[in-house]
Design an enzyme around this catalytic site. Structure first.
Site, mmCIF file in Angstrom:
data_model
loop_
_atom_site.group_PDB
_atom_site.id
_atom_site.type_symbol
_atom_site.label_atom_id
_atom_site.label_comp_id
_atom_site.label_asym_id
_atom_site.label_seq_id
_atom_site.Cartn_x
_atom_site.Cartn_y
_atom_site.Cartn_z
ATOM 1 N N HIS A 111 -4.231 7.750 3.690
ATOM 2 C CA HIS A 111 -4.894 6.521 3.250
ATOM 3 C C HIS A 111 -5.903 6.004 4.273
ATOM 4 O O HIS A 111 -6.761 5.186 3.942
ATOM 5 C CB HIS A 111 -3.849 5.428 2.913
ATOM 6 N N ASP A 141 1.379 11.147 2.507
ATOM 7 C CA ASP A 141 0.368 10.339 3.198
ATOM 8 C C ASP A 141 -0.026 10.942 4.544
ATOM 9 O O ASP A 141 -0.254 10.227 5.513
ATOM 10 C CB ASP A 141 0.865 8.898 3.388
ATOM 11 N N SER A 215 -1.790 2.734 11.513
ATOM 12 C CA SER A 215 -1.583 3.839 10.575
ATOM 13 C C SER A 215 -2.129 5.144 11.134
ATOM 14 O O SER A 215 -3.287 5.219 11.560
ATOM 15 C CB SER A 215 -2.290 3.546 9.246
#
Length: 454
Positions: A111, A141, A215
């Site tokens: 993402h 992911d 992230s």
């Protein structure tokens, strides 16, 4: 006297505001996935001499990690809508990444780099490079990038199966564009299933502070070994409140190796449909609360050939104890087709062990109608008295999930018979975008129906 009274009132008011802020902040928590815009080395985790909390020293681990964690910028090219001339680059979002080889391979979250026109990677020494996307796996992911550089500092993969609850860990990344930020905490839980992407998941949970921008960053133990890729947080506000999640390093390493060797992710499966033993209906009279209850064994699968049967309860795979379904999916997710695993089950009160060869998970996603399909077995076709078709394995949208279509057989698309998922892919790739799609189904009770999506 007035001065003392004023101080007391200020203290009381401060306490009320603090309590009110606490209640407001922690009410109605929900999952928030941070939205940003050669084969790696492998090192086992040594758990034999973890220091006690009072003596824990994070300086060595932090020193090893900060230079291997990068800042990833997702850039978009902007153009003049009238003249089509290039105007420049716009920052879409930012995240982190982990260098996992000295020649510039970088692991990050899918993402973070999704829909990027250009990706810029900045090292801890402020050198910047343009990055190429080598491959992605949206289900976990995870994405793999490559920059043109040599002799980089990198992090070896640790063995996340050996990581323990209560173990000290560091989260390293770039929250809020603050580069090379290190936070400390412990592993709070393992095998957490967040239900992301409508796909079973198995995350490491930590209370190390992780915020937007972390992230794709590193979760490391005190020896500086990579045991997870930071991915998501639980928060009402989108910022850290004590719950954060990382993809285990064993799963991330396997995805990276698959992308480098095969070009895509090779997913192995046992070949069962099951449920957590604690969640079974009372009429099954299952007295065991831990493990995975086998509802169905797929014909021709590794589990079927090994002798696993419906009603078995899986309690261990290799040396990994299976208490819940996410324990199973997490461990199998680190394996690939043709790997052999030892599956220990409880059958009629007795322990039995089976050597199961994993088979390849082959599916095709018909995204236009929100369904995923797999090849149907001969027994499934015979049960419905049909000669061809593919079976629906899951819905890709909330609407299709509510339809409960698992096991329904698709025998034709646009009036053309389908025998396998290759037929489905061929038909879907040859049709014109925007044209209506007609699908002929045979339900589990043998009823034939036809639907048209416009």
């Amino acid at each position: 006297m007035k001065k003392v009274f004023s101080l007391v009132m200020i203290s009381v008011l401060g306490g009320i505001l603090t309590l009110g802020g606490y209640l407001l902040f922690f009410d109605n928590d929900q999952i928030f996935v941070q939205e940003s815009p050669g084969i790696p080395a492998y090192t086992p985790v040594n758990m034999s001499s973890l220091p006690e909390a009072a003596n824990a020293d994070f300086t060595e681990a932090a020193g090893k990690t900060v230079n291997a964690v990068v800042h990833v910028k997702n850039m978009a090219i902007t153009r003049n809508p009238f003249y089509g001339t290039r105007e420049g680059r716009t920052l879409q979002g930012t995240g982190s990444g982990v260098i996992v080889s000295p020649d510039g391979y970088i692991v990050t979250n899918n993402h973070v780099i999704q829909n990027a026109n250009q990706l810029q990677v900045t090292l801890n020494n402020n050198k910047s490079y343009m990055a190429e996307v080598i491959g992605t796996d949206p289900n976990t992911d995870i994405a793999l990038l490559k920059i043109d550089a040599e002799d980089l500092e990198y992090l070896p993969f640790g063995d996340s199966d050996n990581a323990e609850i209560g173990e000290w860990v560091l989260a390293v990344g770039n929250p809020f564009n603050l580069t090379s930020t290190v936070t400390a905490g412990i592993i709070s839980a393992k095998s957490r299933d967040l239900g992301m992407n409508n796909h079973p998941s198995s995350f490491i949970q930590t209370d190390a502070a992780i915020n937007p921008g972390n992230s794709g960053g590193a979760l490391v133990n005190i020896y500086g070994e990579l045991i997870g890729i930071n991915t998501a947080i639980t928060s009402q506000t989108g910022t850290y409140v004590g719950y954060a999640f990382a993809v285990p390093s064993n799963n991330a390493r396997k995805i990276v190796e698959d992308i480098l060797e095969f070009g895509d992710v090779q997913q192995g499966i046992l070949g069962i449909r099951g449920a957590q033993a604690a969640n079974l209906p009372k009429e099954l009279e299952v007295k065991i609360s831990e493990g995975v209850y086998v509802y169905q064994v797929e014909e021709g699968s590794g589990a079927d050939k090994a002798g696993i049967k419906s009603g078995d309860i899986i309690r261990k795979i290799d040396d990994v104890v299976i208490n819940k379904f996410s324990d199973l999916t997490g461990y199998i997710g680190s394996k690939r087709p043709e790997d052999v695993v030892k599956v220990q089950v409880i059958r009629d009160g007795d322990n039995k062990v089976f050597d199961v060869r994993l088979t390849k998970y082959e599916v095709f996603q018909i995204k236009e109608i929100g369904l995923e399909v797999a090849n149907a077995t001969s027994a499934e076709l015979k049960q419905r008295n049909i000669s061809n078709g593919v079976k629906i394995t899951r819905g890709l949208t909330p609407q299709m999930q509510n339809e409960q279509l698992y096991g329904t057989i698709i025998i034709a698309i646009d009036n053309e018979p389908v025998k396998n998922i290759e037929d489905v892919e061929r038909i879907m790739n040859s049709r014109k975008s925007g044209d209506p799609i007609s699908v002929t189904f045979v339900s589990p009770n043998g009823e034939k129906q036809k639907y048209v999506w416009r």
